[in-house]
Design a protein around this motif. Structure first.
Motif, mmCIF file in Angstrom:
data_model
loop_
_atom_site.group_PDB
_atom_site.id
_atom_site.type_symbol
_atom_site.label_atom_id
_atom_site.label_comp_id
_atom_site.label_asym_id
_atom_site.label_seq_id
_atom_site.Cartn_x
_atom_site.Cartn_y
_atom_site.Cartn_z
ATOM 1 N N GLN A 1 -0.244 14.032 -2.297
ATOM 2 C CA GLN A 1 -1.628 13.824 -1.892
ATOM 3 C C GLN A 1 -1.773 12.458 -1.235
ATOM 4 O O GLN A 1 -1.072 11.510 -1.599
ATOM 5 C CB GLN A 1 -2.578 13.890 -3.096
ATOM 6 N N THR A 2 -2.691 12.383 -0.295
ATOM 7 C CA THR A 2 -3.091 11.116 0.313
ATOM 8 C C THR A 2 -4.603 11.061 0.255
ATOM 9 O O THR A 2 -5.276 12.039 0.584
ATOM 10 C CB THR A 2 -2.616 11.025 1.787
ATOM 11 N N ALA A 3 -5.151 9.925 -0.175
ATOM 12 C CA ALA A 3 -6.602 9.811 -0.315
ATOM 13 C C ALA A 3 -7.048 8.398 0.039
ATOM 14 O O ALA A 3 -6.256 7.455 0.011
ATOM 15 C CB ALA A 3 -7.029 10.151 -1.741
ATOM 16 N N CYS A 4 -8.316 8.291 0.359
ATOM 17 C CA CYS A 4 -8.923 6.989 0.630
ATOM 18 C C CYS A 4 -9.540 6.443 -0.657
ATOM 19 O O CYS A 4 -10.348 7.124 -1.290
ATOM 20 C CB CYS A 4 -10.010 7.115 1.697
ATOM 21 N N ASP A 5 -9.108 5.257 -1.054
ATOM 22 C CA ASP A 5 -9.697 4.494 -2.160
ATOM 23 C C ASP A 5 -9.436 5.054 -3.560
ATOM 24 O O ASP A 5 -9.048 4.312 -4.445
ATOM 25 C CB ASP A 5 -11.192 4.266 -1.950
ATOM 26 N N SER A 6 -9.669 6.348 -3.790
ATOM 27 C CA SER A 6 -9.423 6.916 -5.114
ATOM 28 C C SER A 6 -9.201 8.421 -5.002
ATOM 29 O O SER A 6 -9.573 9.040 -4.007
ATOM 30 C CB SER A 6 -10.599 6.628 -6.060
ATOM 31 N N TYR A 7 -8.584 8.980 -6.054
ATOM 32 C CA TYR A 7 -8.304 10.425 -6.071
ATOM 33 C C TYR A 7 -8.357 10.909 -7.515
ATOM 34 O O TYR A 7 -7.725 10.334 -8.400
ATOM 35 C CB TYR A 7 -6.919 10.700 -5.480
ATOM 36 N N SER B 1 -4.913 3.612 -7.256
ATOM 37 C CA SER B 1 -3.741 3.061 -6.578
ATOM 38 C C SER B 1 -2.694 4.163 -6.484
ATOM 39 O O SER B 1 -2.753 5.165 -7.209
ATOM 40 C CB SER B 1 -3.191 1.846 -7.331
ATOM 41 N N SER B 2 -1.748 3.987 -5.592
ATOM 42 C CA SER B 2 -0.694 4.982 -5.403
ATOM 43 C C SER B 2 0.041 5.218 -6.722
ATOM 44 O O SER B 2 0.176 4.316 -7.544
ATOM 45 C CB SER B 2 0.272 4.506 -4.317
#
Length: 188
Positions: A45-51, A61-62
């Motif tokens: 997954q890739t997300a902006c700011d949070s997931y 964070s990653s």
């Protein structure tokens, strides 16, 4: 692990074991075993700011170590590992100065200084890029140059006037760098 004491790791329908029945005779049992397997996988997954992932945790964070256990179609464990890349939004300030008014990227024309307007763009990573305007507005000004002269007057615009005039104008630059329009009020 079956009654024969062996641990089977694959399906088997040929193993047998001999027991004694209630009459003391042999009772041969044949194993009909189906082994279902657990599996594992990675959720990239890739997300902006949070997931927020399937485990209910919100990651800011990653992360490539979080795991969650589900049940697969065979009823066995299915262990999923998260491979998360968090990309951060960005912030910036657009510092501008202008005379009288300024039209910004948000489509608004500002006529006074402003340091609170914001506009959201998309950064190279595909996340929000919030820009704050830091605008200083300087103002043009105007004035009248009242002159009285005999016969003629050569004014700051380089023109020699031989008659009274109250419509001639000349544009200078004021201390703020904006227009300063001077109107001649000449009496000959």
């Amino acid at each position: 692990t079956w009654i024969d004491g062996l641990t089977y790791t694959s399906s088997n329908n040929t193993a047998t074991h001999t027991l004694s029945n209630a009459n003391g005779c042999d009772s041969v049992v044949t194993l009909d075993l189906t082994i279902n397997y657990s599996n594992s996988g990675t959720d990239t997954q890739t997300a902006c700011d949070s997931y927020t992932w399937i485990d209910g945790v919100t990651y800011t964070s990653s992360n490539n170590t979080a795991t969650h256990t589900l049940t697969n179609a065979a009823g066995c464990d299915s262990v999923v590992t998260l491979d998360l890349t968090i990309i951060n939004s960005s912030l910036g300030t657009d510092t501008q100065t202008a005379c009288d008014s300024y039209s910004w990227i948000d489509g608004v024309t500002y006529t006074a200084s402003n340091n609170t307007a914001t506009h959201t763009l998309t950064n190279a990573a595909g996340c929000d890029s919030v820009v704050t305007l830091d605008l200083t507005i300087y103002y043009s000004n105007s004035g009248t140059d009242v002159q009285t002269a005999c016969d003629s007057l050569t004014w700051i615009d380089g023109v020699t006037y031989a008659a009274s005039n109250n419509t001639a104008t000349h544009t200078l630059t004021n201390a703020a760098g904006c227009d300063s329009v001077v109107t001649l009020d000449l009496t000959i």
